[in-house]
Design an enzyme around this catalytic site. Structure first.
Site, PDB file in Angstrom:
ATOM      1  N   HIS A   1       0.810  -1.221   0.000  1.00 43.92           N
ATOM      2  CA  HIS A   1       0.000   0.000   0.000  1.00 43.92           C
ATOM      3  C   HIS A   1       0.841   1.268   0.000  1.00 43.92           C
ATOM      4  O   HIS A   1       0.402   2.304  -0.488  1.00 43.92           O
ATOM      5  CB  HIS A   1      -1.020  -0.024   1.136  1.00 43.92           C
ATOM      6  CG  HIS A   1      -2.163  -0.932   0.800  1.00 43.92           C
ATOM      7  ND1 HIS A   1      -2.240  -2.204   1.276  1.00 43.92           N
ATOM      8  CD2 HIS A   1      -3.203  -0.766  -0.059  1.00 43.92           C
ATOM      9  CE1 HIS A   1      -3.303  -2.796   0.757  1.00 43.92           C
ATOM     10  NE2 HIS A   1      -3.913  -1.942  -0.050  1.00 43.92           N
TER      11      HIS A   1
ATOM     12  N   ARG B   1     -15.247   1.591  -2.202  1.00 35.54           N
ATOM     13  CA  ARG B   1     -15.150   0.271  -1.594  1.00 35.54           C
ATOM     14  C   ARG B   1     -15.413   0.418  -0.103  1.00 35.54           C
ATOM     15  O   ARG B   1     -14.860   1.317   0.534  1.00 35.54           O
ATOM     16  CB  ARG B   1     -13.750  -0.285  -1.835  1.00 35.54           C
ATOM     17  CG  ARG B   1     -13.461  -1.510  -1.013  1.00 35.54           C
ATOM     18  CD  ARG B   1     -12.172  -2.137  -1.394  1.00 35.54           C
ATOM     19  NE  ARG B   1     -11.024  -1.463  -0.813  1.00 35.54           N
ATOM     20  CZ  ARG B   1      -9.769  -1.790  -1.091  1.00 35.54           C
ATOM     21  NH1 ARG B   1      -9.522  -2.743  -1.959  1.00 35.54           N
ATOM     22  NH2 ARG B   1      -8.777  -1.171  -0.521  1.00 35.54           N
TER      23      ARG B   1
ATOM     24  N   GLU C   1     -11.159 -10.964  -5.419  1.00 37.80           N
ATOM     25  CA  GLU C   1      -9.743 -10.985  -5.038  1.00 37.80           C
ATOM     26  C   GLU C   1      -9.377 -12.237  -4.245  1.00 37.80           C
ATOM     27  O   GLU C   1      -8.254 -12.386  -3.791  1.00 37.80           O
ATOM     28  CB  GLU C   1      -9.342  -9.703  -4.288  1.00 37.80           C
ATOM     29  CG  GLU C   1     -10.303  -9.246  -3.237  1.00 37.80           C
ATOM     30  CD  GLU C   1      -9.981  -7.859  -2.673  1.00 37.80           C
ATOM     31  OE1 GLU C   1      -8.907  -7.307  -2.945  1.00 37.80           O
ATOM     32  OE2 GLU C   1     -10.834  -7.343  -1.932  1.00 37.80           O
TER      33      GLU C   1
ATOM     34  N   ASP D   1      -4.537  -8.707  -4.501  1.00 34.54           N
ATOM     35  CA  ASP D   1      -4.798  -9.821  -3.593  1.00 34.54           C
ATOM     36  C   ASP D   1      -5.042 -11.123  -4.346  1.00 34.54           C
ATOM     37  O   ASP D   1      -4.621 -12.185  -3.894  1.00 34.54           O
ATOM     38  CB  ASP D   1      -5.997  -9.496  -2.695  1.00 34.54           C
ATOM     39  CG  ASP D   1      -5.579  -8.605  -1.532  1.00 34.54           C
ATOM     40  OD1 ASP D   1      -4.505  -8.861  -0.960  1.00 34.54           O
ATOM     41  OD2 ASP D   1      -6.303  -7.650  -1.216  1.00 34.54           O
TER      42      ASP D   1
ATOM     43  N   ARG E   1       2.207 -10.305  -1.010  1.00 31.08           N
ATOM     44  CA  ARG E   1       2.391  -9.224  -1.990  1.00 31.08           C
ATOM     45  C   ARG E   1       3.356  -8.140  -1.537  1.00 31.08           C
ATOM     46  O   ARG E   1       3.771  -7.305  -2.338  1.00 31.08           O
ATOM     47  CB  ARG E   1       1.036  -8.601  -2.333  1.00 31.08           C
ATOM     48  CG  ARG E   1       0.394  -7.916  -1.166  1.00 31.08           C
ATOM     49  CD  ARG E   1      -1.048  -7.537  -1.444  1.00 31.08           C
ATOM     50  NE  ARG E   1      -1.207  -6.143  -1.746  1.00 31.08           N
ATOM     51  CZ  ARG E   1      -2.387  -5.530  -1.835  1.00 31.08           C
ATOM     52  NH1 ARG E   1      -3.503  -6.228  -1.670  1.00 31.08           N
ATOM     53  NH2 ARG E   1      -2.461  -4.264  -2.092  1.00 31.08           N
TER      54      ARG E   1
HETATM   55  C1  PEP Z   1      -6.466  -5.483  -4.835  1.00 24.66           C
HETATM   56  O1  PEP Z   1      -6.338  -6.353  -3.972  1.00 24.66           O
HETATM   57  O2  PEP Z   1      -6.122  -5.637  -6.022  1.00 24.66           O
HETATM   58  C2  PEP Z   1      -7.009  -4.167  -4.476  1.00 24.66           C
HETATM   59  C3  PEP Z   1      -7.260  -3.259  -5.383  1.00 24.66           C
HETATM   60  O3  PEP Z   1      -7.189  -3.904  -3.157  1.00 24.66           O
HETATM   61  P1  PEP Z   1      -5.994  -3.481  -2.169  1.00 24.66           P
HETATM   62  O4  PEP Z   1      -4.774  -3.255  -3.004  1.00 24.66           O
HETATM   63  O5  PEP Z   1      -6.425  -2.270  -1.446  1.00 24.66           O
HETATM   64  O6  PEP Z   1      -5.893  -4.688  -1.294  1.00 24.66           O
HETATM   65 MG    MG Z   2      -7.314  -6.112  -2.040  1.00 26.26          MG
END
Ligand code: PEP
Ligand code: MG
Length: 609
Positions: free
Chosen positions: A220, A363, A462, A486, A496
């Site tokens: 993130h 979301r 996801e 995810d 990730r």
């Molecule tokens: C994802 O998982 O691709 C997504 C967009 O959500 P985040 O990156 O916030 O987990």
């Molecule tokens: Mg996600």
């Protein structure tokens, strides 16, 4: 014991701290190049600012009877200094008319509590351990107790206790404390790790680049760096040990390189690349008003991912067709209190008003995993990524979930709002989420509050089980949005954010491509559109494949939109479908990777800059 100051309902923003200490064994002052992961494009040249882990390693050693008085004296001196610091901040707040004085009052109260002093003194006598350790353990016990409290307000106070304790510990350990939000000169932030909450709080105007030991493209912090258009290189292993504050460095976010103390030739070369990069960005912006339409007329939507309402400004300047993903949980990471219904309502309606008539997909809360909100009691799970997060957290904290849904529904009258639930793993969870949504709708109707009855509701795909049951889920929702960050993590079982196994994180793994194909086909079969809001959607190398797979909406950091649009506008849909036919026959991601990278480089100059 209950620490004074936590009982008064008077706490606001938590301060972040910045520590700097002297490094041991590095030879500085010579040019060096470090290789990492290019996490956010662009070139930054500036002075390094070393932001060290906010959580100090607490020393632990035995003391004898004769040292108890000295240890206690050290504690009282550190408390005095911390009190002085807080009073100074309090005075500043009063002069500047700030809104932090209630918070500072409560911290002052906690620190001047005589029970704190007497507890530390008696523990020093009893345990005969150094005072840093005694204080640290004492605070842990207090916060553990609070986390078990029924009263949510008390649970939310743990972050403040930690803050106050850190202030004293910093003085005991001679650590310098500065706030990232107070950065007053332009710097490149160098750190071992940067939490999403740090990235949100930092003074973005002053942070020209980011270089981190850890992290990966889909962590993130990387996502935020792209959102704020700050060049970033992650996964550099130990850059934070090789650099010191004040050194000149270059962050090459395009190639994933960091250069320390560049010589004149290197600096000149990078200044030229920086100019060319900026020029190209400006050229691409000429596409802003044009649709993302292929040569043979297939129209797709390019929308923006945003984390904070301020990012909306970047939509128009990058030609976004709306917001494809608003990560609402960042509202919860900004402070030490849960945002109220009113605060959320204002944030959501502000975004809708600012985006005007374009669609906005918000979301619902996706907290947990690496996005830990201290007021929810942090995460002590063994596997937080597989744990109590996102929709799971919301369905077990219906109180929180309902507040958010109320705020969203109330805001829905201001524009084209769609909402989506994250991390849905199967139909039961989806049904449960709908039940809560229906209850909230009913409550609002009873109260006579207006909202859009036909607001579209979608889910993120996801989790592999959701992808594999897409045919079932598609019949219950208005749209899908594929969260590849995810989905790839869970499909390949690869964290990730972990640079050690990043080589396994492969969007073009045949297993991933098959899932994407199945999800899109199943959705189209029942006539619902499919978007993608994971980072893959903004990766130009993947654009042609995603187009050929039939994706309807690509949602990404605004900064990535012009390049993806350029590619889409210069191909035909049949060319893209043909490519998909070829890669779906391939047996390994290596094969797909090298074939597609070569094609995209030759045909569209992807990766050349
Ligand atoms: C994802 O998982 O691709 C997504 C967009 O959500 P985040 O990156 O916030 O987990
Ligand atoms: Mg996600």
């Amino acid at each position: 014991m209950r620490l004074r100051g936590i009982s008064s309902k008077n706490i606001g923003m938590k301060q972040l701290s910045l520590t700097a200490f002297r490094q041991k064994t590095y030879s500085f002052g010579t040019m060096n190049e470090f290789s990492g992961i290019s996490a956010s494009p662009g070139i930054a040249i500036s002075q390094a600012f070393l932001y060290l882990d906010d959580t100090p390693t607490i020393p632990r050693y035995r003391i004898d009877d004769s040292q108890i008085a000295d240890e206690f004296e050290r504690f009282t001196v550190a408390v005095e200094k911390a009190l002085g610091e807080l009073q100074g901040l309090q005075n500043q707040e009063r002069t500047n008319g700030g809104n932090q004085h209630e918070l500072l009052d409560s911290h002052l109260l906690m620190l001047s509590d005589p029970e704190l002093t007497s507890s530390i003194e008696s523990r020093l006598r009893k345990n005969r351990l150094n005072v840093e350790w005694v204080l640290y353990r004492f605070i842990q016990e207090q916060t553990d107790k609070l986390l078990r409290a029924e009263d949510q307000y008390l649970r939310e106070r743990t972050a403040d206790i930690h803050d106050v304790a850190k202030r004293v510990l910093n003085h005991l350990m001679f650590r310098q404390k500065i706030s990232l939000s107070d950065l007053a000169r332009e710097v490149i932030l160098v750190a071992h790790e940067l939490m999403p909450s740090d990235a949100i709080a930092m003074n973005k105007r002053m942070v020209k680049g980011i270089a981190l030991d850890g992290g990966w493209k889909t962590s993130h912090t990387a996502i935020l760096a792209r959102a704020f258009e700050i060049p970033a290189v992650l996964g550099l292993s130990d850059i934070s040990r090789a650099i010191r504050t004040g050194e000149e460095i270059i962050v090459d976010g395009n190639r994933g390189r960091v250069i320390t103390e560049p010589d004149d030739r290197t600096k000149k070369r990078y200044l030229r690349v920086q100019r060319e990069w900026r020029k190209r960005e400006v050229e691409l912006m000429n596409l802003n008003e044009l649709p993302a339409e292929t040569q043979d007329g297939k129209l797709v939507y390019l929308t923006a991912n945003i984390e904070v309402p301020e990012e909306v400004d970047a939509l128009a300047s990058h030609g976004a067709d709306g917001v494809g993903l608003y990560r609402s949980e960042f509202l919860f990471l900004r402070g030490t209190r849960l945002p109220t219904e009113e605060a959320q309502y204002h944030a959501y309606s502000q975004v809708l008003r600012d985006v005007r008539d374009k669609p906005v997909t918000i979301r619902t809360l996706d907290l947990g995993g690496e996005k830990i909100a201290p007021m929810l009691g942090g995460s002590r799970e063994r596997n937080p990524i597989l744990g109590w997060r996102a929709i799971r957290l919301c369905l077990s904290r219906v109180d929180l979930f309902k507040v958010q849904l109320r705020a969203l529904l109330r805001a829905s009258v201001y524009g084209d709002l769609r909402i989506m639930f994250p991390m849905i793993s199967g139909i039961e969870e989806l049904n449960h989420a709908y039940e809560v949504l229906d209850e909230v709708r009913q409550e609002l109707r009873t109260e006579g509050v207006t909202f859009r009855e036909d607001m579209p509701v979608g889910i993120m795909i996801e989790v592999p089980s959701a992808a594999l049951t897409a045919d079932i889920l598609a019949r219950k929702v208005d749209f899908f949005s594929i969260g590849t960050n995810d989905l790839i993590q869970y499909t390949i079982a690869v964290d990730r954010g972990n640079e050690k196994i990043a080589y396994l994180y492969e969007p073009f793994h045949p297993g991933v491509l098959r899932l994407l194909k199945a999800v899109i086909e199943n959705a189209h079969e029942v006539g619902i559109p499919v978007g993608m809001c994971g980072e893959m959607a903004g990766d130009p190398v993947a654009t042609l494949i995603l187009l050929g797979l039939g994706l309807d909406e690509f949602s990404m950091s605004s900064v990535g939109i012009p390049e993806v649009k350029r590619i889409i506008r210069s191909v035909t849909i049949s060319e893209a479908e043909e490519l998909v036919g070829t890669v779906m026959e391939m047996r390994s991601y290596q094969e797909v990777d090298s074939f597609v990278a070569e094609l995209m480089r030759k045909r569209f100059e992807v990766g050349v800059y």
